[in-house]
Design an enzyme around this catalytic site. Sequence first.
Site, short mmCIF file in Angstrom:
data_model
loop_
_atom_site.label_atom_id
_atom_site.label_comp_id
_atom_site.label_asym_id
_atom_site.label_seq_id
_atom_site.Cartn_x
_atom_site.Cartn_y
_atom_site.Cartn_z
N GLY A 14 0.85 -1.19 0.00
CA GLY A 14 0.00 0.00 0.00
C GLY A 14 0.88 1.23 0.00
O GLY A 14 2.06 1.16 0.38
N GLN B 264 2.81 10.25 1.22
CA GLN B 264 4.14 9.64 1.28
C GLN B 264 5.01 9.99 0.07
O GLN B 264 6.23 9.84 0.14
CB GLN B 264 4.03 8.12 1.37
CG GLN B 264 3.43 7.63 2.69
CD GLN B 264 3.40 6.14 2.76
OE1 GLN B 264 2.48 5.52 2.21
NE2 GLN B 264 4.38 5.53 3.40
N CYS C 139 5.98 0.46 7.44
CA CYS C 139 5.59 1.69 6.74
C CYS C 139 6.77 2.11 5.86
O CYS C 139 7.91 2.17 6.34
CB CYS C 139 5.25 2.80 7.74
SG CYS C 139 4.67 4.30 6.91
N LEU C 140 6.46 2.42 4.61
CA LEU C 140 7.53 2.80 3.67
C LEU C 140 8.20 4.10 4.10
O LEU C 140 9.31 4.40 3.66
CB LEU C 140 6.97 2.93 2.24
CG LEU C 140 6.34 1.65 1.67
CD1 LEU C 140 5.80 1.88 0.28
CD2 LEU C 140 7.31 0.48 1.69
N HIS D 94 -4.43 1.63 7.71
CA HIS D 94 -3.08 2.21 7.74
C HIS D 94 -2.99 3.39 6.77
O HIS D 94 -2.53 4.48 7.12
CB HIS D 94 -2.07 1.11 7.36
CG HIS D 94 -0.65 1.57 7.25
ND1 HIS D 94 0.35 1.13 8.08
CD2 HIS D 94 -0.05 2.43 6.40
CE1 HIS D 94 1.49 1.73 7.75
NE2 HIS D 94 1.27 2.52 6.72
N GLU D 95 -3.50 3.18 5.54
CA GLU D 95 -3.42 4.26 4.53
C GLU D 95 -4.37 5.41 4.89
O GLU D 95 -4.03 6.58 4.72
CB GLU D 95 -3.77 3.70 3.14
CG GLU D 95 -2.98 2.48 2.69
CD GLU D 95 -1.48 2.65 2.82
OE1 GLU D 95 -0.79 1.61 2.84
OE2 GLU D 95 -0.99 3.79 2.91
N HIS E 66 -2.81 7.76 7.17
CA HIS E 66 -1.86 8.69 6.53
C HIS E 66 -2.58 9.95 6.03
O HIS E 66 -2.04 11.04 6.08
CB HIS E 66 -1.16 8.03 5.34
CG HIS E 66 0.07 7.24 5.69
ND1 HIS E 66 1.14 7.77 6.37
CD2 HIS E 66 0.40 5.96 5.43
CE1 HIS E 66 2.08 6.85 6.52
NE2 HIS E 66 1.65 5.74 5.96
O1 LHY Z 1 3.77 2.54 4.28
C1 LHY Z 1 2.95 1.95 3.60
N1 LHY Z 1 1.76 2.49 3.33
O2 LHY Z 1 1.48 3.70 3.86
N2 LHY Z 1 3.17 0.69 3.13
C2 LHY Z 1 2.99 -0.44 4.01
C3 LHY Z 1 1.51 -0.82 3.98
C4 LHY Z 1 1.05 -1.78 5.07
C5 LHY Z 1 -0.09 -1.50 5.79
C6 LHY Z 1 -0.60 -2.35 6.77
C7 LHY Z 1 0.09 -3.56 7.05
C8 LHY Z 1 1.25 -3.86 6.33
C9 LHY Z 1 1.74 -2.98 5.35
C10 LHY Z 1 3.86 -1.58 3.47
O3 LHY Z 1 4.66 -2.10 4.23
O4 LHY Z 1 3.71 -1.88 2.30
ZN ZN Z 2 2.62 3.84 5.78
#
Ligand code: LHY
Ligand code: ZN
Length: 154
Positions: free
Chosen positions: A44, A49, A97-98, A139-140, A143
């Site tokens: 996601g 971001q 989280c990215l 989660h998104e 954000h």
């Molecule tokens: O940072 C982000 N999205 O904002 N990406 C996360 C999304 C996510 C959400 C919930 C559980 C696992 C992963 C990721 O690791 O791909």
């Molecule tokens: Zn995130």
Amino acid sequence: MLPIATYGEAVLRQVAAPVTVFDSELHQLAEQMLHTMQQANGVGIAAPQVHRSLQLFIMASNPNPRYPTAPIMAPQVVINPQILQASEQMVAGEEGCLSIPQQRCQVMRHQAIEVKYQDLSGEWCQEWLEGFIARIFQHEFDHLQGITLKERAT
Ligand SMILES: O=C(NO)N[C@@H](Cc1ccccc1)C(=O)O
Ligand SMILES: [Zn+2]
């Protein structure tokens, strides 16, 4: 690949603005976000971001090295989302989280949620989500309210 904002940058603390124009530029942004997310093995990614404070995110669960048990779903562009209902039942789960690289946190999320959002053509969709997909949505969605998993970690 678009540059990804890291925890602490102001854009991640802002409440994102609603999307009002569904044009080719929006389609291009969604495309670039999807590629950026895929390069990072994400499931996601939210517009803030990539430094765009807009109510837009992508959910694209797929088994990958970071989430080997993730369910398979086609990428879904989610615009101007609302959470209409949420189950009482909460579930603990591990999230990354990215914008917070190399960290994983245990986060409580609603097991099931009823959501309403627009797709890239501006059509409204309304559906129930559960499990890992509901987790990604929450989660998104956070954000877009300026909230990251750091504020949610148990
Ligand atoms: O940072 C982000 N999205 O904002 N990406 C996360 C999304 C996510 C959400 C919930 C559980 C696992 C992963 C990721 O690791 O791909
Ligand atoms: Zn995130």
